[in-house]
Design a protein around this motif. Sequence first.
Motif, PDB file in Angstrom:
ATOM      1  N   THR A  40       0.845  -1.185   0.000  1.00 44.12           N
ATOM      2  CA  THR A  40       0.000   0.000   0.000  1.00 44.12           C
ATOM      3  C   THR A  40       0.883   1.238   0.000  1.00 44.12           C
ATOM      4  N   VAL A  41       0.605   2.144  -0.919  1.00 46.28           N
ATOM      5  CA  VAL A  41       1.333   3.408  -1.033  1.00 46.28           C
ATOM      6  C   VAL A  41       0.340   4.524  -0.745  1.00 46.28           C
ATOM      7  N   THR A  42       0.691   5.418   0.172  1.00 40.98           N
ATOM      8  CA  THR A  42      -0.139   6.590   0.427  1.00 40.98           C
ATOM      9  C   THR A  42       0.697   7.840   0.206  1.00 40.98           C
ATOM     10  N   LEU A  43       0.088   8.816  -0.417  1.00 40.19           N
ATOM     11  CA  LEU A  43       0.759  10.083  -0.702  1.00 40.19           C
ATOM     12  C   LEU A  43      -0.099  11.219  -0.164  1.00 40.19           C
ATOM     13  N   ASN A  44       0.512  12.179   0.462  1.00 44.43           N
ATOM     14  CA  ASN A  44      -0.188  13.371   0.925  1.00 44.43           C
ATOM     15  C   ASN A  44      -0.554  14.194  -0.305  1.00 44.43           C
ATOM     16  N   ILE A  45      -1.829  14.401  -0.531  1.00 47.13           N
ATOM     17  CA  ILE A  45      -2.282  15.063  -1.754  1.00 47.13           C
ATOM     18  C   ILE A  45      -1.820  16.521  -1.839  1.00 47.13           C
ATOM     19  N   LYS A  46      -1.653  17.165  -0.691  1.00 38.40           N
ATOM     20  CA  LYS A  46      -1.234  18.576  -0.683  1.00 38.40           C
ATOM     21  C   LYS A  46       0.249  18.739  -1.015  1.00 38.40           C
ATOM     22  N   SER A  47       1.055  17.694  -0.819  1.00 33.94           N
ATOM     23  CA  SER A  47       2.493  17.833  -1.054  1.00 33.94           C
ATOM     24  C   SER A  47       2.943  17.298  -2.413  1.00 33.94           C
ATOM     25  N   LYS A 106      -8.451  19.180  -8.002  1.00 31.52           N
ATOM     26  CA  LYS A 106      -9.418  19.906  -7.169  1.00 31.52           C
ATOM     27  C   LYS A 106      -9.132  19.673  -5.685  1.00 31.52           C
ATOM     28  N   GLN A 107      -8.859  18.433  -5.295  1.00 34.21           N
ATOM     29  CA  GLN A 107      -8.561  18.132  -3.894  1.00 34.21           C
ATOM     30  C   GLN A 107      -7.234  18.760  -3.468  1.00 34.21           C
ATOM     31  N   GLN A 108      -6.310  18.867  -4.399  1.00 33.22           N
ATOM     32  CA  GLN A 108      -5.008  19.429  -4.071  1.00 33.22           C
ATOM     33  C   GLN A 108      -5.083  20.922  -3.781  1.00 33.22           C
ATOM     34  N   ILE A 109      -5.902  21.647  -4.519  1.00 34.12           N
ATOM     35  CA  ILE A 109      -5.950  23.105  -4.339  1.00 34.12           C
ATOM     36  C   ILE A 109      -6.997  23.552  -3.331  1.00 34.12           C
ATOM     37  N   SER A 110      -7.867  22.655  -2.914  1.00 36.43           N
ATOM     38  CA  SER A 110      -8.904  23.070  -1.942  1.00 36.43           C
ATOM     39  C   SER A 110      -8.420  22.981  -0.512  1.00 36.43           C
TER      40      SER A 110
END
Length: 110
Positions: A40-47, A106-110
Amino acid sequence: MGIYITVGRFFYDSYKRGKTLYAVTDKRIIIKKGGIKGQTVTLNIKSLQDISINEKPDGSGTITFNNNNSFPSFLGQSSWPGVKRTQAPAFEFINDVRTVYNLVIKQQIS
């Protein structure tokens, strides 16, 4: 070993892809890979700094995240035996790739 190299690896790759799940939340990108050794790979969407899309005419395609690969480009997507190559996290072979890409942005910029 010869059978695996010529034919078996394609079946195993298909099996792994069939067991892989992708998710987009308001905080993370999640890639749960199937296969014998699940991962499982998880990435912080904001970074996320680099998000690229490869869209085919039928609307399917691949979204690649943080592709900072410094591996020589003349080798393309293949790797040489004995050379460990890390692949950038990606949503591979998904339908309606543009909609998913727009959701990620959209999720990244909100």
